[in-house]
Motif scaffolding. Structure first.
Motif, PDB file in Angstrom:
ATOM      1  N   TRP A 160      11.097 -24.758 -21.106  1.00 42.86           N
ATOM      2  CA  TRP A 160       9.718 -24.305 -20.946  1.00 42.86           C
ATOM      3  C   TRP A 160       8.833 -25.490 -20.558  1.00 42.86           C
ATOM      4  O   TRP A 160       9.058 -26.610 -21.025  1.00 42.86           O
ATOM      5  CB  TRP A 160       9.204 -23.693 -22.248  1.00 42.86           C
ATOM      6  CG  TRP A 160      10.055 -22.594 -22.787  1.00 42.86           C
ATOM      7  CD1 TRP A 160      10.970 -22.681 -23.791  1.00 42.86           C
ATOM      8  CD2 TRP A 160      10.091 -21.235 -22.337  1.00 42.86           C
ATOM      9  NE1 TRP A 160      11.573 -21.476 -24.004  1.00 42.86           N
ATOM     10  CE2 TRP A 160      11.049 -20.557 -23.132  1.00 42.86           C
ATOM     11  CE3 TRP A 160       9.403 -20.523 -21.355  1.00 42.86           C
ATOM     12  CZ2 TRP A 160      11.339 -19.210 -22.967  1.00 42.86           C
ATOM     13  CZ3 TRP A 160       9.685 -19.175 -21.195  1.00 42.86           C
ATOM     14  CH2 TRP A 160      10.639 -18.531 -21.987  1.00 42.86           C
ATOM     15  N   ASN A 162       4.564 -26.685 -19.807  1.00 39.15           N
ATOM     16  CA  ASN A 162       3.132 -26.396 -19.830  1.00 39.15           C
ATOM     17  C   ASN A 162       2.585 -26.704 -18.443  1.00 39.15           C
ATOM     18  O   ASN A 162       2.450 -27.868 -18.061  1.00 39.15           O
ATOM     19  CB  ASN A 162       2.446 -27.243 -20.900  1.00 39.15           C
ATOM     20  CG  ASN A 162       0.971 -26.935 -21.038  1.00 39.15           C
ATOM     21  OD1 ASN A 162       0.251 -26.810 -20.050  1.00 39.15           O
ATOM     22  ND2 ASN A 162       0.494 -26.835 -22.271  1.00 39.15           N
ATOM     23  N   THR A 276       3.288 -24.504 -28.079  1.00 41.17           N
ATOM     24  CA  THR A 276       2.334 -23.402 -27.954  1.00 41.17           C
ATOM     25  C   THR A 276       0.914 -23.853 -28.262  1.00 41.17           C
ATOM     26  O   THR A 276      -0.047 -23.224 -27.813  1.00 41.17           O
ATOM     27  CB  THR A 276       2.729 -22.229 -28.867  1.00 41.17           C
ATOM     28  OG1 THR A 276       2.812 -22.680 -30.218  1.00 41.17           O
ATOM     29  CG2 THR A 276       4.072 -21.643 -28.445  1.00 41.17           C
ATOM     30  N   TYR A 287      13.169 -17.805 -26.241  1.00 38.82           N
ATOM     31  CA  TYR A 287      11.990 -16.970 -25.991  1.00 38.82           C
ATOM     32  C   TYR A 287      11.100 -16.925 -27.223  1.00 38.82           C
ATOM     33  O   TYR A 287       9.875 -16.931 -27.116  1.00 38.82           O
ATOM     34  CB  TYR A 287      12.445 -15.565 -25.599  1.00 38.82           C
ATOM     35  CG  TYR A 287      11.402 -14.728 -24.895  1.00 38.82           C
ATOM     36  CD1 TYR A 287      11.154 -14.903 -23.535  1.00 38.82           C
ATOM     37  CD2 TYR A 287      10.684 -13.752 -25.579  1.00 38.82           C
ATOM     38  CE1 TYR A 287      10.215 -14.127 -22.876  1.00 38.82           C
ATOM     39  CE2 TYR A 287       9.747 -12.970 -24.931  1.00 38.82           C
ATOM     40  CZ  TYR A 287       9.513 -13.159 -23.573  1.00 38.82           C
ATOM     41  OH  TYR A 287       8.575 -12.391 -22.929  1.00 38.82           O
ATOM     42  N   VAL A 291       7.328 -18.112 -26.449  1.00 39.59           N
ATOM     43  CA  VAL A 291       6.599 -16.983 -25.874  1.00 39.59           C
ATOM     44  C   VAL A 291       6.266 -15.892 -26.887  1.00 39.59           C
ATOM     45  O   VAL A 291       5.137 -15.375 -26.903  1.00 39.59           O
ATOM     46  CB  VAL A 291       7.406 -16.364 -24.706  1.00 39.59           C
ATOM     47  CG1 VAL A 291       6.684 -15.146 -24.134  1.00 39.59           C
ATOM     48  CG2 VAL A 291       7.653 -17.403 -23.618  1.00 39.59           C
ATOM     49  N   GLN A 294       2.742 -14.913 -28.637  1.00 33.13           N
ATOM     50  CA  GLN A 294       1.661 -15.766 -28.137  1.00 33.13           C
ATOM     51  C   GLN A 294       0.674 -14.950 -27.312  1.00 33.13           C
ATOM     52  O   GLN A 294       1.026 -13.942 -26.698  1.00 33.13           O
ATOM     53  CB  GLN A 294       2.242 -16.897 -27.271  1.00 33.13           C
ATOM     54  CG  GLN A 294       3.214 -17.785 -28.008  1.00 33.13           C
ATOM     55  CD  GLN A 294       2.605 -18.431 -29.247  1.00 33.13           C
ATOM     56  OE1 GLN A 294       1.457 -18.868 -29.222  1.00 33.13           O
ATOM     57  NE2 GLN A 294       3.378 -18.489 -30.322  1.00 33.13           N
ATOM     58  N   GLU A 296      -2.384 -14.477 -24.266  1.00 32.85           N
ATOM     59  CA  GLU A 296      -2.350 -14.709 -22.833  1.00 32.85           C
ATOM     60  C   GLU A 296      -2.716 -16.142 -22.471  1.00 32.85           C
ATOM     61  O   GLU A 296      -2.234 -16.678 -21.474  1.00 32.85           O
ATOM     62  CB  GLU A 296      -3.301 -13.734 -22.130  1.00 32.85           C
ATOM     63  CG  GLU A 296      -3.237 -13.813 -20.611  1.00 32.85           C
ATOM     64  CD  GLU A 296      -4.132 -12.812 -19.932  1.00 32.85           C
ATOM     65  OE1 GLU A 296      -4.226 -12.842 -18.688  1.00 32.85           O
ATOM     66  OE2 GLU A 296      -4.748 -11.996 -20.642  1.00 32.85           O
ATOM     67  N   THR A 299       0.705 -17.900 -22.739  1.00 31.03           N
ATOM     68  CA  THR A 299       1.716 -17.458 -21.772  1.00 31.03           C
ATOM     69  C   THR A 299       1.299 -17.723 -20.330  1.00 31.03           C
ATOM     70  O   THR A 299       2.157 -17.981 -19.472  1.00 31.03           O
ATOM     71  CB  THR A 299       2.028 -15.969 -21.952  1.00 31.03           C
ATOM     72  OG1 THR A 299       0.822 -15.197 -21.800  1.00 31.03           O
ATOM     73  CG2 THR A 299       2.614 -15.708 -23.336  1.00 31.03           C
ATOM     74  N   SER A 300      -0.001 -17.691 -20.062  1.00 33.69           N
ATOM     75  CA  SER A 300      -0.446 -17.904 -18.680  1.00 33.69           C
ATOM     76  C   SER A 300      -0.246 -19.345 -18.225  1.00 33.69           C
ATOM     77  O   SER A 300      -0.145 -19.608 -17.024  1.00 33.69           O
ATOM     78  CB  SER A 300      -1.921 -17.519 -18.538  1.00 33.69           C
ATOM     79  OG  SER A 300      -2.746 -18.355 -19.328  1.00 33.69           O
ATOM     80  N   THR A 302       2.352 -21.150 -19.338  1.00 37.14           N
ATOM     81  CA  THR A 302       3.754 -21.453 -19.599  1.00 37.14           C
ATOM     82  C   THR A 302       4.613 -21.142 -18.378  1.00 37.14           C
ATOM     83  O   THR A 302       4.478 -20.099 -17.747  1.00 37.14           O
ATOM     84  CB  THR A 302       4.267 -20.636 -20.805  1.00 37.14           C
ATOM     85  OG1 THR A 302       3.506 -20.985 -21.969  1.00 37.14           O
ATOM     86  CG2 THR A 302       5.742 -20.917 -21.065  1.00 37.14           C
ATOM     87  N   TYR A 372       7.548  -8.925 -17.753  1.00 39.05           N
ATOM     88  CA  TYR A 372       8.081 -10.070 -18.493  1.00 39.05           C
ATOM     89  C   TYR A 372       8.444 -11.209 -17.533  1.00 39.05           C
ATOM     90  O   TYR A 372       9.615 -11.581 -17.406  1.00 39.05           O
ATOM     91  CB  TYR A 372       9.330  -9.650 -19.282  1.00 39.05           C
ATOM     92  CG  TYR A 372       9.114  -8.507 -20.236  1.00 39.05           C
ATOM     93  CD1 TYR A 372       8.314  -8.665 -21.367  1.00 39.05           C
ATOM     94  CD2 TYR A 372       9.702  -7.269 -20.006  1.00 39.05           C
ATOM     95  CE1 TYR A 372       8.116  -7.614 -22.250  1.00 39.05           C
ATOM     96  CE2 TYR A 372       9.518  -6.214 -20.889  1.00 39.05           C
ATOM     97  CZ  TYR A 372       8.719  -6.387 -22.008  1.00 39.05           C
ATOM     98  OH  TYR A 372       8.528  -5.349 -22.880  1.00 39.05           O
ATOM     99  N   LEU A 374       8.279 -14.301 -17.787  1.00 35.87           N
ATOM    100  CA  LEU A 374       8.890 -15.465 -18.418  1.00 35.87           C
ATOM    101  C   LEU A 374      10.289 -15.176 -18.964  1.00 35.87           C
ATOM    102  O   LEU A 374      10.901 -16.039 -19.586  1.00 35.87           O
ATOM    103  CB  LEU A 374       7.994 -15.972 -19.554  1.00 35.87           C
ATOM    104  CG  LEU A 374       6.624 -16.497 -19.113  1.00 35.87           C
ATOM    105  CD1 LEU A 374       5.781 -16.905 -20.314  1.00 35.87           C
ATOM    106  CD2 LEU A 374       6.776 -17.670 -18.154  1.00 35.87           C
TER     107      LEU A 374
END
Length: 437
Positions: A160, A162, A276, A287, A291, A294, A296, A299-300, A302, A372, A374
């Protein structure tokens, strides 16, 4: 989410060998899978055991199954992940097995070699979508070209990132995260953003997590730390240049302060929380860690890719559950009907809602990708998923004193890469030899 972290942090299963040895090979009768109508229009109660660690995913499929028909009622029994093997071995000895098992895929081989599971080879050959199933997970329930279980849900390790931190640091994830040196450069660039921002994070005092997220770097180079077939395996540690590169990579991360100091003692209870929170650029994890649950805002920003090898390639750990029908099952026909249902694209495409990846590549429909985004990466390169098929996985990787974990800690935190690898080679050979006697 603690139970999910505890599974990977504490999943050692020492002490079950005597129970497994006394299961009795072929004691329980195998169901007649060739009988007319097997797996069709079954009735009655289906007794299903599921790991408590993955219960949410299993329960969702059970609920959907109940909604689809009224002939079969599933009695779902959650079993603690750390007690599953022992409980199953005890049930076999008592001749009181469930009809279907959703069990940790890396543990299935322990029972396959003792002729505990029903041979599903002929049924699988007729299964629609068989060629789409995760080959790495399927391999864990296959022995001598015979299939004794099927992938059910996947808990895969991926990388993952950022995206906001990457952008601020001037890093292009699409090109930088394809090799370990590229990841190192990206981590350095992110670390330069500020004292409270780190490039890379690990729950480095959790044996299960370390095996889960660091081994794929070695597999991406086309090699493993175990060599040979089940029954004649040995360690492949010393001289393994890909493994050494992985250890050197993490040693450099730690020595240069690119990892949070708390990584040293993190047993997995806070796995992914720094990522996170937005203070870490790169997180090898699943996951759930990055994720699940979490909002938005998280996740937006990520992004996700597979775990890279030292000089290229990619891989991921094919963790998760396999469905197996024990010999002696009283309602094996219902068990196979449920298995077929669970593997349908419609059910598989809903698994990320419970924190898991599907086990079939064609679950990544346009609708799935939009819902989904991600949870797509492992499905696009499903052939790169892998996990070692060995009788000794828990002793080699999950135990707090396991050779892989001790090697990693000694190499990364003490800086003794050569000594760590030499010691691990001897211990691998010893553990494997004892298990194969």
């Amino acid at each position: 989410m603690r139970s999910r972290r505890e599974f990977l942090a504490l999943a050692g299963l020492a002490g079950v060998a005597p129970l497994l040895a006394s299961c009795g090979s072929g004691v329980l009768p195998a169901p007649d899978t060739a009988a007319a109508g097997f797996g069709e229009e079954a009735t009655g109660v289906l007794r299903l055991w599921a790991r408590s660690d993955t219960q949410t995913g299993t329960q969702a499929v059970v609920d959907a199954f109940h909604a689809s028909q009224d002939r079969i009622r599933v009695e779902l029994t959650p079993v603690l992940g750390t007690q599953y093997v022992t409980k199953l071995a005890t049930a076999i000895r008592a001749r009181a097995v469930p009809d279907l098992l959703a069990m940790n895929d890396i543990d299935t081989i322990l029972f396959i070699v003792r002729d505990v599971f029903t041979d599903l080879t002929d049924l699988v050959a007729q299964l629609p979508g068989r060629e789409r199933l995760s080959p790495g997970q399927l391999d864990l329930s296959t022995l001598d070209d015979r299939v004794y279980g099927l992938p059910f849900l996947a808990d895969n390790s991926v990388l993952w990132h950022n995206a906001e931190l990457m952008d601020r640091a001037g890093v292009d994830p699409a090109t930088a995260l394809t090799t370990l040196p590229g990841c190192l450069d990206a981590a350095r660039a992110v670390r330069e953003l500020g004292a409270d921002t780190y490039g890379w994070s690990l729950a480095a005092n959790a044996s299960g997590i370390i095996g889960f997220v660091t081994q794929p770097h070695t597999w991406a180079a086309g090699t493993d730390v175990i060599t040979g077939e089940v029954g004649s395996q040995r360690g492949a540690v010393e001289g393994n240049q890909a493994l050494r590169a992985v250890l050197d990579h993490h040693r450099t991360m730690w020595a240069e302060g690119l990892m949070p100091p708390g990584n040293f003692s993190d047993t997995g209870t806070s796995w992914g929380s720094d990522f996170t929170a937005g203070t870490v650029g790169l997180l090898p994890g699943n996951y759930f860690a990055a994720v699940m649950g979490q909002d938005e805002a998280v996740t937006s920003r990520t992004g996700v890719s597979l775990l890279p090898g030292p000089t290229g390639g990619s891989a991921f750990f094919t963790g998760g559950d396999n469905l197996c029908i024990p010999r002696g099952a009283q309602n094996a026909s219902a068990a196979w009907e449920f298995t077929k249902f669970a593997l349908e694209v419609e059910q598989q495409s809903k698994l990320p809602a419970g924190g898991y990846f599907p086990v079939r590549s064609d679950a990544a429909t346009d609708e799935y990708r939009a819902t989904y985004p991600l949870a797509v990466a492992p499905l696009e390169q499903i052939d790169t998923g892998y996990a070692p098929r060995t009788l000794s996985y828990n002793l080699l990787y999950n135990q707090p004193d396991s050779p892989y974990f001790e090697m990693f800690r000694r190499a990364v935190f003490d800086g003794d890469v050569d000594g760590a690898m030499a010691s691990a080679q001897a211990r691998y050979d010893r553990v494997l030899e004892q298990a194969q006697r």
